[in-house]
Write an enzyme that holds these catalytic residues in place. Structure first.
Site, mmCIF file in Angstrom:
data_model
loop_
_atom_site.group_PDB
_atom_site.id
_atom_site.type_symbol
_atom_site.label_atom_id
_atom_site.label_comp_id
_atom_site.label_asym_id
_atom_site.label_seq_id
_atom_site.Cartn_x
_atom_site.Cartn_y
_atom_site.Cartn_z
ATOM 1 N N CYS A 116 0.810 -1.227 0.000
ATOM 2 C CA CYS A 116 0.000 0.000 0.000
ATOM 3 C C CYS A 116 0.842 1.275 0.000
ATOM 4 O O CYS A 116 0.319 2.361 -0.249
ATOM 5 C CB CYS A 116 -0.956 -0.009 1.178
ATOM 6 S SG CYS A 116 -2.182 -1.323 1.018
ATOM 7 N N HIS A 256 -3.344 7.161 1.884
ATOM 8 C CA HIS A 256 -3.729 5.834 1.387
ATOM 9 C C HIS A 256 -5.102 5.500 1.969
ATOM 10 O O HIS A 256 -5.373 5.781 3.138
ATOM 11 C CB HIS A 256 -2.682 4.817 1.837
ATOM 12 C CG HIS A 256 -3.116 3.409 1.616
ATOM 13 N ND1 HIS A 256 -3.495 2.951 0.380
ATOM 14 C CD2 HIS A 256 -3.265 2.367 2.480
ATOM 15 C CE1 HIS A 256 -3.834 1.682 0.476
ATOM 16 N NE2 HIS A 256 -3.705 1.308 1.735
ATOM 17 N N ASN A 286 -10.005 -0.315 -0.882
ATOM 18 C CA ASN A 286 -8.544 -0.206 -0.864
ATOM 19 C C ASN A 286 -7.988 -0.812 -2.157
ATOM 20 O O ASN A 286 -7.991 -2.030 -2.324
ATOM 21 C CB ASN A 286 -8.011 -0.937 0.372
ATOM 22 C CG ASN A 286 -6.494 -0.870 0.485
ATOM 23 O OD1 ASN A 286 -5.810 -0.408 -0.438
ATOM 24 N ND2 ASN A 286 -5.966 -1.330 1.605
HETATM 25 C C1 COA Z 1 -10.371 -5.339 8.943
HETATM 26 C C2 COA Z 1 -11.046 -4.359 9.906
HETATM 27 C C3 COA Z 1 -12.044 -3.495 9.159
HETATM 28 C C4 COA Z 1 -11.791 -5.152 10.944
HETATM 29 O O1 COA Z 1 -12.397 -4.275 11.837
HETATM 30 P P1 COA Z 1 -12.261 -4.497 13.419
HETATM 31 O O2 COA Z 1 -13.088 -3.486 14.055
HETATM 32 O O3 COA Z 1 -10.796 -4.529 13.738
HETATM 33 O O4 COA Z 1 -12.904 -5.893 13.571
HETATM 34 P P2 COA Z 1 -12.255 -7.216 14.196
HETATM 35 O O5 COA Z 1 -11.213 -7.754 13.283
HETATM 36 O O6 COA Z 1 -11.910 -6.935 15.616
HETATM 37 O O7 COA Z 1 -13.504 -8.148 14.153
HETATM 38 C C5 COA Z 1 -14.651 -7.870 14.945
HETATM 39 C C6 COA Z 1 -15.702 -8.900 14.621
HETATM 40 O O8 COA Z 1 -16.229 -8.637 13.318
HETATM 41 C C7 COA Z 1 -16.209 -9.821 12.546
HETATM 42 N N1 COA Z 1 -16.068 -9.465 11.141
HETATM 43 C C8 COA Z 1 -14.935 -9.407 10.393
HETATM 44 N N2 COA Z 1 -15.252 -9.065 9.140
HETATM 45 C C9 COA Z 1 -16.583 -8.911 9.101
HETATM 46 C C10 COA Z 1 -17.483 -8.567 8.089
HETATM 47 N N3 COA Z 1 -17.081 -8.293 6.830
HETATM 48 N N4 COA Z 1 -18.791 -8.491 8.403
HETATM 49 C C11 COA Z 1 -19.223 -8.746 9.621
HETATM 50 N N5 COA Z 1 -18.422 -9.084 10.637
HETATM 51 C C12 COA Z 1 -17.119 -9.168 10.368
HETATM 52 C C13 COA Z 1 -15.046 -10.602 13.088
HETATM 53 O O9 COA Z 1 -15.183 -11.965 12.770
HETATM 54 C C14 COA Z 1 -15.158 -10.332 14.550
HETATM 55 O O10 COA Z 1 -16.133 -11.167 15.078
HETATM 56 P P3 COA Z 1 -15.948 -11.827 16.527
HETATM 57 O O11 COA Z 1 -15.858 -10.662 17.473
HETATM 58 O O12 COA Z 1 -17.151 -12.648 16.662
HETATM 59 O O13 COA Z 1 -14.667 -12.601 16.434
HETATM 60 C C15 COA Z 1 -9.997 -3.467 10.596
HETATM 61 O O14 COA Z 1 -9.246 -4.216 11.498
HETATM 62 C C16 COA Z 1 -9.060 -2.818 9.643
HETATM 63 O O15 COA Z 1 -9.463 -2.003 8.827
HETATM 64 N N6 COA Z 1 -7.769 -3.128 9.765
HETATM 65 C C17 COA Z 1 -6.777 -2.555 8.898
HETATM 66 C C18 COA Z 1 -6.884 -3.218 7.576
HETATM 67 C C19 COA Z 1 -6.063 -2.529 6.548
HETATM 68 O O16 COA Z 1 -6.038 -1.337 6.520
HETATM 69 N N7 COA Z 1 -5.440 -3.309 5.687
HETATM 70 C C20 COA Z 1 -4.708 -2.796 4.612
HETATM 71 C C21 COA Z 1 -3.496 -2.114 5.117
HETATM 72 S S1 COA Z 1 -2.804 -1.205 3.890
#
Ligand code: COA
Length: 331
Positions: A116, A256, A286
Site C-alpha cells: 500500500c 492511502h 482499498n
Molecule cells: C479489517 C477491519 C475493518 C476489521 O475491523 P475491526 O473493528 O478490527 O474488527 P475485528 O477484526 O476486531 O472483528 C470484529 C468482529 O467482526 C467480525 N467481522 C470481520 N469481518 C466482518 C465482516 N465483513 N462483516 C461482519 N463481521 C465481520 C469478526 O469476525 C469479529 O467477530 P468476533 O468478534 O465474533 O470474532 C480493521 O481491522 C481494519 O481495517 N484493519 C486494517 C486493515 C487494513 O487497513 N489493511 C490494509 C493495510 S494497507
C-alpha cells in the site's frame, strides 16, 4: 536532495474497471452487512476486473489518460516505474508489459513492491531520476488487481479491497514547485500481519499451498489497524517538523485509503483541518497502489486540489511499509 532539482507532477490519469461490487453484493456472498462494512471501513462499493483483465491493462489505461492530459506522445517517456503487489505474473515485470502495450521503444523501467506504500515509494524513485537529471519524463504508475489475490469466502479481507490504477508524469520543476521532501520507513517485524504466504520461493505453489489458501491475502486486521494509526501520524509529524510546516499549512491531505477510521485518526492526531482530508474509500475500497492517485483525482474533481496547494501524502502498508511525501501541487 535539496541541492538537486526537484521533480514535479505534470499530469495525472486514473482508471478503474467498470464492474462494481457493492456491500449489498457481499451480503449475498459472505455473512456481513452493509452497515458493518460502512461503519468499520467507510467502504460502500469497489470496482473489480472481469476475468482476463490484469494489472498492466489498468496501468496502461491510467497511463494513457496521464499522457493525454500532458499532451505528449508515449515516446517522450524515458522510464516507467510500476508500483504493484499484483503483477500480471512474477516475471517479466509489469513495467515491461506496460512499455510494450504503450508502444514505447528504447526506454527502461521496473516494478516496485511495497504494497500500500508502493505509490509513494515509486513516486520518490521516479523523482530521484528527474532530480539527478538522468531523465526528463518519468511515468509512475500505481496499479493493482486485488481481486486476483482475495479469498471471497473470508469476510474479514474480501470486503476491503478493489481494483484500480493511477499514473503521473514526473518532470523537472521550477523553483518552489514539486516534490519537497519525504519520510520512508520499512519494518519487517510486521511481515506476518499482512501477507500472501504462498507462491514465492518459501512456499512455491503446489496443490497443498492452494488447498491451504496460501495464495490469497492473510491479515491480522487489528494489528494492521493499530500500527497504521500510530505510524501514519508519526511520519507525517516528522516530515512536517523537519520542513518547518505546520499542520494548518497543509491545503490537501491525500492518504492511502485503507480504512476511513485510520485516515480520520491520523488527521486528528496530526492536527490537519478536516476539510483538507481526502476520502474516496466509499467508492473504490482499498486499491493498494492505486489509492493515492485515485484520491488525487477525486480531490481535483471536487475542486479541493488546486495548483499551488501544499499537499501531504501518507501511507502504511504490508511489510510494514510506511511513507509520507510533502509536495507543492503543480497542475
Ligand atoms: C479489517 C477491519 C475493518 C476489521 O475491523 P475491526 O473493528 O478490527 O474488527 P475485528 O477484526 O476486531 O472483528 C470484529 C468482529 O467482526 C467480525 N467481522 C470481520 N469481518 C466482518 C465482516 N465483513 N462483516 C461482519 N463481521 C465481520 C469478526 O469476525 C469479529 O467477530 P468476533 O468478534 O465474533 O470474532 C480493521 O481491522 C481494519 O481495517 N484493519 C486494517 C486493515 C487494513 O487497513 N489493511 C490494509 C493495510 S494497507
Amino acid at each position: 536532495m535539496n541541492q538537486l532539482a526537484r521533480a514535479k507532477i505534470t499530469a495525472l490519469g486514473t482508471y478503474v474497471p467498470p464492474r462494481v461490487l457493492t456491500n449489498a453484493d457481499f451480503e449475498k456472498m459472505v455473512e456481513t452487512t452493509d452497515e458493518w462494512i460502512l461503519t468499520r471501513t467507510g467502504i460502500r462499493e469497489r470496482h473489480v476486473v472481469d476475468k482476463g483483465v490484469a494489472t498492466s491493462d489498468l496501468a496502461v489505461e491510467a497511463a494513457k489518460c496521464a499522457l493525454a492530459e500532458r499532451g505528449i506522445d508515449a515516446s517522450e517517456i524515458e522510464a516507467i516505474v510500476v508500483a504493484t503487489v499484483t503483477p500480471d505474473m512474477f516475471f517479466p515485470s509489469t513495467a515491461c508489459l506496460v512499455q510494450h502495450k504503450l508502444g514505447i521503444k528504447g526506454i527502461w523501467g521496473f516494478d516496485l513492491s511495497a504494497a500500500c506504500s508502493a505509490f509513494v515509494y515509486a513516486l520518490q524513485a521516479g523523482a530521484q531520476f528527474v532530480s539527478t537529471g538522468a531523465h526528463k519524463k518519468v511515468l509512475v504508475i500505481g496499479s493493482d488487481v486485488m481481486s486476483s489475490i482475495l479469498d471471497y469466502t473470508d469476510r474479514a479481507t474480501c470486503i476491503l479491497f478493489g481494483d484500480g490504477a493511477g499514473a503521473v508524469v514526473l518532470e523537472p520543476a521550477n523553483d518552489g514547485e514539486g516534490i519537497i521532501d519525504f519520510v520512508h520507513e520499512i519494518d519487517g517485524s510486521g511481515a506476518c500481519a499482512l501477507y500472501m504466504p504462498g507462491g514465492g520461493s518459501l512456499h512455491p505453489s503446489t496443490r497443498e499451498t492452494v488447498d491451504k489458501k496460501m495464495h490469497v491475502v492473510h491479515q491480522d486486521g487489528q494489528a494492521v489497524f493499530k500500527y497504521a494509526v500510530r505510524k501514519m501520524g508519526e511520519v507525517c509529524e516528522k516530515l512536517l517538523a523537519r520542513n518547518g510546516v505546520k499542520a494548518s499549512d497543509i491545503d490537501c491531505f491525500i492518504p492511502h485509503q485503507a480504512n476511513q477510521r485510520i485516515i480520520k485518526a491520523t488527521a486528528d492526531r496530526v492536527g490537519l483541518k478536516p476539510e483538507t482530508v481526502i476520502i474516496n474509500i466509499d467508492r473504490y475500497g482499498n486499491t493498494t497502489a492505486g489509492t493515492i492517485p485515485l484520491a488525487m483525482q477525486t480531490a481535483r474533481e471536487d475542486g479541493r486540489l488546486k495548483k499551488g496547494d501544499l499537499v501531504l501524502l501518507a501511507s502504511v502498508g504490508a511489510g510494514f511499509t510506511i511513507g509520507a511525501t510533502l509536495l507543492r501541487w503543480t497542475i
